[in-house]
Design an enzyme around this catalytic site. Sequence first.
Site, short mmCIF file in Angstrom:
data_model
loop_
_atom_site.label_atom_id
_atom_site.label_comp_id
_atom_site.label_asym_id
_atom_site.label_seq_id
_atom_site.Cartn_x
_atom_site.Cartn_y
_atom_site.Cartn_z
N HIS A 64 0.84 -1.19 0.00
CA HIS A 64 0.00 0.00 0.00
C HIS A 64 0.88 1.26 0.00
O HIS A 64 2.09 1.18 0.20
CB HIS A 64 -0.96 0.00 1.20
CG HIS A 64 -0.30 0.12 2.53
ND1 HIS A 64 -0.19 -0.92 3.42
CD2 HIS A 64 0.30 1.18 3.14
CE1 HIS A 64 0.43 -0.51 4.51
NE2 HIS A 64 0.75 0.75 4.36
P1 TYD Z 1 -2.66 -3.61 6.99
O1 TYD Z 1 -2.67 -2.18 6.50
O2 TYD Z 1 -3.07 -4.64 6.00
O3 TYD Z 1 -1.25 -3.97 7.61
P2 TYD Z 1 0.22 -4.02 6.91
O4 TYD Z 1 0.47 -2.67 6.35
O5 TYD Z 1 1.17 -4.38 8.02
O6 TYD Z 1 0.21 -5.06 5.85
O7 TYD Z 1 -3.60 -3.66 8.28
C1 TYD Z 1 -4.08 -4.90 8.78
C2 TYD Z 1 -5.44 -4.66 9.41
O8 TYD Z 1 -5.36 -3.81 10.55
C3 TYD Z 1 -6.44 -4.03 8.46
O9 TYD Z 1 -7.69 -4.66 8.64
C4 TYD Z 1 -6.51 -2.60 8.92
C5 TYD Z 1 -6.25 -2.70 10.40
N1 TYD Z 1 -5.60 -1.53 11.00
C6 TYD Z 1 -6.31 -0.76 11.90
O10 TYD Z 1 -7.50 -1.00 12.19
N2 TYD Z 1 -5.69 0.31 12.49
C7 TYD Z 1 -4.41 0.63 12.21
O11 TYD Z 1 -3.86 1.62 12.78
C8 TYD Z 1 -3.69 -0.15 11.25
C9 TYD Z 1 -2.27 0.18 10.87
C10 TYD Z 1 -4.32 -1.23 10.67
#
Ligand code: TYD
Length: 149
Positions: A64
């Site tokens: 992302h």
């Molecule tokens: P994600 O963005 O996929 O994590 P990474 O960047 O490590 O791959 O986030 C995983 C899940 O956590 C997704 O459902 C969104 C949630 N999330 C929150 O609710 N709050 C937050 O601050 C973050 C970073 C993620």
Amino acid sequence: MTDVLPTTGPAVGRISPCRMVDLTEHTDPRGKLTVVEPGKEIDFEIRRAYYIHHVPENAERGAHGHRRLRQLIVAVHGSFDVVVDDGFATGRFRLDNPSRGLYVGPMVWRDMVNFAPGTVGLWLVSEPYDESEYYRDYDEYLKDAKAIA
Ligand code: TYD
């Protein structure tokens, strides 16, 4: 706030380059204490922190970009690599030292890969969680990244 971050590493990040940041470390016979303080080691206010752990073998995270968010990423235990892409160039940073962090600014696509078993990664970020601020689609990200260059 003035830009207090040294510029090192691959030149990726057209708004604000990604760079490794040496954190302030206090060592004494009891061990080490590492500090991250806005205005010193980072040039943004910390409005949220989160950490990842129990990452399965071969799992990859990230995939992302952020429209506005700035962040400092630290492998507080273990190691992983962060692959960054600003739509024009890519770079790869190894995070394996709890007293060195990776600064990643806005409009950078990133992937986190190559996690060692037991790794704990800490994210200190400039914005509250807001899914609408994310790019989750690479083509959409690329179109906007090219447009602002
Ligand atoms: P994600 O963005 O996929 O994590 P990474 O960047 O490590 O791959 O986030 C995983 C899940 O956590 C997704 O459902 C969104 C949630 N999330 C929150 O609710 N709050 C937050 O601050 C973050 C970073 C993620």
